[in-house]
Write a protein that holds these residues in place. Structure first.
Motif: not given
Length: 113
Positions: A20-25, A85-88, A58-59, A7-9
């Motif tokens: 800004v890189r959100p991870h997970g859900e 926004l990048a790489a969705p 971001l899964s 759950g890191d950002i």
């Protein structure tokens, strides 16, 4: 490296851009923190600058995560900054299409840096 469920950002500064890189859900339990991180990135001392949200890790994202991005978009416009926004992933792309929000964002196909 972060796992899918993490759950890191992460926030990194690269020249005049903040990434800004959100991870997970991203769901309602994390969306308020995500909004705070995005708004803090936009309120940085160096202006104008770009904020890039790298979505490759971001899964999953629900409407609360999208609302955090929309709030950041509004703040960026009000402060004459750019939010990209990048790489969705496919799930996020579908969310944008379903909600009609895709045209509100500049989307880059590859992750920055």
């Amino acid at each position: 490296m972060h796992g899918e469920g993490s759950g890191d950002i992460d926030v990194e500064v690269h020249g005049s851009a903040t990434v800004v890189r959100p991870h997970g859900e991203m769901d309602i339990s994390r969306a308020d923190h995500f909004r705070q991180v995005l708004l803090a990135a936009l309120s940085g001392a160096r202006r104008p600058h770009d904020v890039v949200v790298d979505l490759q890790h971001l899964s999953f994202c629900d409407s609360s995560g999208l609302n955090a991005l929309l709030a950041a978009r509004t703040a960026a416009i009000e402060s004459s900054q750019n939010l990209y926004l990048a790489a969705p992933r496919e799930q996020f792309t579908r969310l944008l299409k379903i909600t009609g929000a895709g045209d509100l964002f500049t989307i880059e196909p590859v992750p920055p840096y």
